[in-house]
Write a protein that holds these residues in place. Sequence first.
Motif, short mmCIF file in Angstrom:
data_model
loop_
_atom_site.label_atom_id
_atom_site.label_comp_id
_atom_site.label_asym_id
_atom_site.label_seq_id
_atom_site.Cartn_x
_atom_site.Cartn_y
_atom_site.Cartn_z
N ASP A 13 -16.28 -3.66 -32.01
CA ASP A 13 -14.96 -3.17 -31.59
C ASP A 13 -14.66 -1.79 -32.18
O ASP A 13 -13.59 -1.24 -31.95
CB ASP A 13 -13.85 -4.17 -31.93
N ASP A 14 -15.60 -1.23 -32.92
CA ASP A 14 -15.38 0.08 -33.54
C ASP A 14 -15.88 1.23 -32.67
O ASP A 14 -15.65 2.40 -32.99
CB ASP A 14 -16.07 0.14 -34.91
N GLU A 42 -12.64 3.34 -30.46
CA GLU A 42 -12.28 2.25 -31.37
C GLU A 42 -11.32 1.28 -30.70
O GLU A 42 -10.35 1.67 -30.08
CB GLU A 42 -11.63 2.84 -32.63
N SER A 44 -10.47 -1.80 -32.52
CA SER A 44 -10.18 -2.80 -33.55
C SER A 44 -8.83 -3.45 -33.28
O SER A 44 -7.90 -2.79 -32.83
CB SER A 44 -10.19 -2.15 -34.94
N ASN A 97 -18.68 -4.96 -38.37
CA ASN A 97 -17.35 -4.38 -38.38
C ASN A 97 -17.06 -3.64 -39.67
O ASN A 97 -17.47 -4.07 -40.74
CB ASN A 97 -16.29 -5.47 -38.19
N THR A 111 -14.03 -7.65 -32.90
CA THR A 111 -15.42 -7.97 -33.26
C THR A 111 -15.72 -9.43 -32.93
O THR A 111 -16.74 -9.75 -32.31
CB THR A 111 -15.63 -7.76 -34.77
MN MN Z 1 -13.23 -2.91 -36.08
#
Ligand code: MN
Length: 262
Positions: A13-14, A42, A44, A97, A111
Amino acid sequence: MSNKSKRILVSNDDGYFSEGLQALVEAVSPLGEVWVVAPDREQSAASHAISLHRPLRIKEVRERWFAVDGTPADCAYLAINHLLKDDRPVLMVSGINHGANLAEDIMYSGTVAAAMEGALLGVPAIAFSLVARRNFDFAPAARFARSLVSSALSRPLPPRMLLNVNIPGGVEPEGYVITRQGRHSYGFEVVENEDPRGRKYYWIGGSDYQHEDIPGSDCNAVFRDKRVSVTPLHFELTDHGRLPDLSGWQVDGFNRHEPDGA
Ligand code: MN
């Protein structure tokens, strides 16, 4: 089937460019044919959102490495149901992550959501997170990831298996613990301020971190014992322990039926 031909899907998720993703790719590359399908920015705390109301674009940034202008769950969905549909991955990994995904973090984590979407679609999946806020040294986490993925490939995980792995930062962990989800809080702070045009804005997500001391929990393993935490997760959110509490409930004006129509 030789190990090299086994497809391993990697997401996070980054973003497709992130250092933690690079570390995870390097860790699992000797173990199979790695395909990266990750967000182009990103994402997150995107949780399990999927993009049903706008088109998605896939950009091939290099061979077997794709950036998607969508959420982590979109990436898993597109990878498994489109890009790799004719030769599905045997395993999906998400991360590593930049930061913890412990306790209630799991509800917000992109993530974990990427891995969860993989598991929902029948590909066993593992989410990896490095528990640190700065000075991200991914090497110890990557070593654990390589070992765990190697084990998971030689003794395959069941189709809908989902593991949430958190590696303590700043130490060389000597071992791991199979844990359950703990409880923690960041303090629920709301910062109110004024933008340059005189309008108020709000910044949420506190920084006053505390975790409960719950024996066997992910938080205890990581913070107290400095060990890697491995938690099996499932998608079944029914609170079975609360069902008896509802046994005497009546909603006025409506009949209460038994499940399955009785
Ligand atoms: Mn993240």
